[in-house]
Design a protein around this motif. Structure first.
Motif, PDB file in Angstrom:
ATOM      1  N   GLY A 226      -4.810  21.071  10.011  1.00 57.25           N
ATOM      2  CA  GLY A 226      -4.796  19.672  10.380  1.00 57.25           C
ATOM      3  C   GLY A 226      -3.666  18.884   9.762  1.00 57.25           C
ATOM      4  N   LEU A 227      -3.534  17.650  10.236  1.00 56.43           N
ATOM      5  CA  LEU A 227      -2.543  16.688   9.761  1.00 56.43           C
ATOM      6  C   LEU A 227      -3.281  15.442   9.308  1.00 56.43           C
ATOM      7  N   CYS A 228      -2.940  14.923   8.118  1.00 59.82           N
ATOM      8  CA  CYS A 228      -3.638  13.773   7.535  1.00 59.82           C
ATOM      9  C   CYS A 228      -2.657  12.618   7.310  1.00 59.82           C
ATOM     10  N   PHE A 229      -3.120  11.407   7.625  1.00 61.13           N
ATOM     11  CA  PHE A 229      -2.351  10.187   7.378  1.00 61.13           C
ATOM     12  C   PHE A 229      -3.228   9.245   6.569  1.00 61.13           C
ATOM     13  N   SER A 230      -2.772   8.857   5.379  1.00 68.62           N
ATOM     14  CA  SER A 230      -3.577   8.062   4.455  1.00 68.62           C
ATOM     15  C   SER A 230      -2.801   6.835   3.993  1.00 68.62           C
TER      16      SER A 230
ATOM     17  N   PRO B  53       0.824  -1.210   0.000  1.00 67.87           N
ATOM     18  CA  PRO B  53       0.000   0.000   0.000  1.00 67.87           C
ATOM     19  C   PRO B  53       0.856   1.257   0.000  1.00 67.87           C
ATOM     20  N   LYS B  54       0.278   2.336  -0.494  1.00 66.21           N
ATOM     21  CA  LYS B  54       0.980   3.611  -0.553  1.00 66.21           C
ATOM     22  C   LYS B  54       0.597   4.452   0.653  1.00 66.21           C
ATOM     23  N   VAL B  55       1.579   5.039   1.298  1.00 68.35           N
ATOM     24  CA  VAL B  55       1.364   5.878   2.475  1.00 68.35           C
ATOM     25  C   VAL B  55       1.537   7.338   2.087  1.00 68.35           C
TER      26      VAL B  55
ATOM     27  N   HIS C 148      -3.434   3.748   1.066  1.00 69.06           N
ATOM     28  CA  HIS C 148      -4.310   3.242   0.017  1.00 69.06           C
ATOM     29  C   HIS C 148      -3.537   2.360  -0.948  1.00 69.06           C
ATOM     30  N   ARG C 149      -4.271   1.511  -1.606  1.00 68.02           N
ATOM     31  CA  ARG C 149      -3.720   0.644  -2.643  1.00 68.02           C
ATOM     32  C   ARG C 149      -4.700   0.637  -3.796  1.00 68.02           C
ATOM     33  N   ASN C 150      -4.197   1.026  -4.962  1.00 61.18           N
ATOM     34  CA  ASN C 150      -5.040   1.146  -6.141  1.00 61.18           C
ATOM     35  C   ASN C 150      -6.195   2.114  -5.861  1.00 61.18           C
ATOM     36  N   MET C 151      -7.435   1.651  -5.922  1.00 62.62           N
ATOM     37  CA  MET C 151      -8.585   2.540  -5.818  1.00 62.62           C
ATOM     38  C   MET C 151      -9.116   2.710  -4.399  1.00 62.62           C
ATOM     39  N   PHE C 152      -8.649   1.901  -3.436  1.00 60.46           N
ATOM     40  CA  PHE C 152      -9.257   1.888  -2.110  1.00 60.46           C
ATOM     41  C   PHE C 152      -8.233   2.183  -1.023  1.00 60.46           C
ATOM     42  N   GLY C 153      -8.714   2.781   0.054  1.00 63.40           N
ATOM     43  CA  GLY C 153      -7.829   3.087   1.167  1.00 63.40           C
ATOM     44  C   GLY C 153      -8.584   3.690   2.326  1.00 63.40           C
ATOM     45  N   GLY C 154      -7.831   4.205   3.291  1.00 63.61           N
ATOM     46  CA  GLY C 154      -8.420   4.846   4.456  1.00 63.61           C
ATOM     47  C   GLY C 154      -7.499   5.929   4.983  1.00 63.61           C
ATOM     48  N   ARG C 155      -8.054   6.796   5.783  1.00 61.40           N
ATOM     49  CA  ARG C 155      -7.249   7.878   6.362  1.00 61.40           C
ATOM     50  C   ARG C 155      -7.754   8.250   7.741  1.00 61.40           C
ATOM     51  N   VAL C 156      -6.809   8.790   8.529  1.00 56.36           N
ATOM     52  CA  VAL C 156      -7.096   9.348   9.838  1.00 56.36           C
ATOM     53  C   VAL C 156      -6.517  10.754   9.870  1.00 56.36           C
ATOM     54  N   GLU C 157      -7.256  11.675  10.456  1.00 58.00           N
ATOM     55  CA  GLU C 157      -6.797  13.061  10.529  1.00 58.00           C
ATOM     56  C   GLU C 157      -6.911  13.579  11.957  1.00 58.00           C
ATOM     57  N   ALA C 158      -6.173  14.632  12.226  1.00 62.64           N
ATOM     58  CA  ALA C 158      -6.309  15.391  13.467  1.00 62.64           C
ATOM     59  C   ALA C 158      -6.399  16.857  13.074  1.00 62.64           C
ATOM     60  N   ASN C 159      -7.574  17.452  13.294  1.00 62.18           N
ATOM     61  CA  ASN C 159      -7.823  18.831  12.865  1.00 62.18           C
ATOM     62  C   ASN C 159      -8.207  19.695  14.053  1.00 62.18           C
ATOM     63  N   GLY C 160      -7.637  20.879  14.109  1.00 61.49           N
ATOM     64  CA  GLY C 160      -8.010  21.861  15.111  1.00 61.49           C
ATOM     65  C   GLY C 160      -8.689  23.047  14.458  1.00 61.49           C
ATOM     66  N   ARG C 161      -9.746  23.555  15.073  1.00 61.43           N
ATOM     67  CA  ARG C 161     -10.462  24.689  14.501  1.00 61.43           C
ATOM     68  C   ARG C 161     -11.252  25.406  15.584  1.00 61.43           C
ATOM     69  N   SER C 162     -11.776  26.570  15.238  1.00 66.76           N
ATOM     70  CA  SER C 162     -12.651  27.312  16.146  1.00 66.76           C
ATOM     71  C   SER C 162     -13.856  27.816  15.366  1.00 66.76           C
TER      72      SER C 162
END
Length: 200
Positions: A67-71, A35-37, A73-87
């Motif tokens: 925010g910071l994103c970590f993804s 998978p690709k990171v 995926h392989r080919n067409m499918f994958g998943g991600r987790v993020e940490a976002n701060g906002r007001s």
């Protein structure tokens, strides 16, 4: 033995034919299996309002986010987790005041990439409210739940120069009203952002 020699001879002849036509032979590549990171940072704006009864002004208010994103995926499918701060600020019609809420959002999203340059995102988001203050700076966190769950759907464009740009619709599905007054308070928002992939 003769069959093996005949098979090898046919493959060599076929490869020579492909090269003669200018075709590139496909070779073994670990990227086809592993998978690709991807890691990226993003900044943007989120427009949001608070609804549920007549107390809150149901107009979109806009606040900054980062925010910071970590993804993965392989080919067409994958998943991600993020940490976002906002007001974000909400206006209270009855008392004529404003409430400023600092959010820490953790989206967990499924990725579908129909083409290389586009990712469709669907999933859920958990939010914490580390700071809730009124216009004067007084803490009013006792009136709000300390957390919220939301549904998220959106799209992200993968641009040249390692850039990204995206938009999302975010709908709160839990009640954040922690007062003794009846009524359900839920959020509705739209997020717009740009970012940079520093690991790709």
């Amino acid at each position: 033995m003769k069959r093996i020699i005949s098979f090898v001879t046919c493959m060599v002849a076929l490869c020579g034919h492909w090269r003669a036509e200018g075709r590139e032979l496909r070779t073994y590549n670990t990227n086809d299996i592993l998978p690709k990171v991807t890691m990226s940072v993003k900044v943007g704006l989120q427009a949001q309002y608070l609804s549920g009864n007549t107390l809150w002004n149901k107009t979109y208010n806009t606040g900054p986010l980062a925010g910071l994103c970590f993804s993965v995926h392989r080919n067409m499918f994958g998943g991600r987790v993020e940490a976002n701060g906002r007001s974000i600020k909400y206006s209270h019609d009855t008392y004529g005041t404003e409430v400023n809420i600092v959010n820490l959002d953790i989206p967990v999203l499924f990725e579908f990439r129909p083409i290389k340059e586009l990712a469709i995102l669907v999933g859920g988001q958990g939010s914490l409210f580390p700071r809730v203050q009124d216009r004067s700076g007084k803490d009013v966190s006792r009136f709000f739940s300390s957390q919220e769950a939301s549904f998220v759907i959106g799209a992200e464009g993968i641009l040249p120069l390692r850039l990204i740009a995206g938009a999302r619709f975010i709908k709160g599905i839990t009640d954040i009203n922690d007062t003794s007054r009846p009524g359900t308070w839920t959020t509705t928002g739209a997020q717009f952002y740009v970012g940079y992939r520093f690991v790709d």
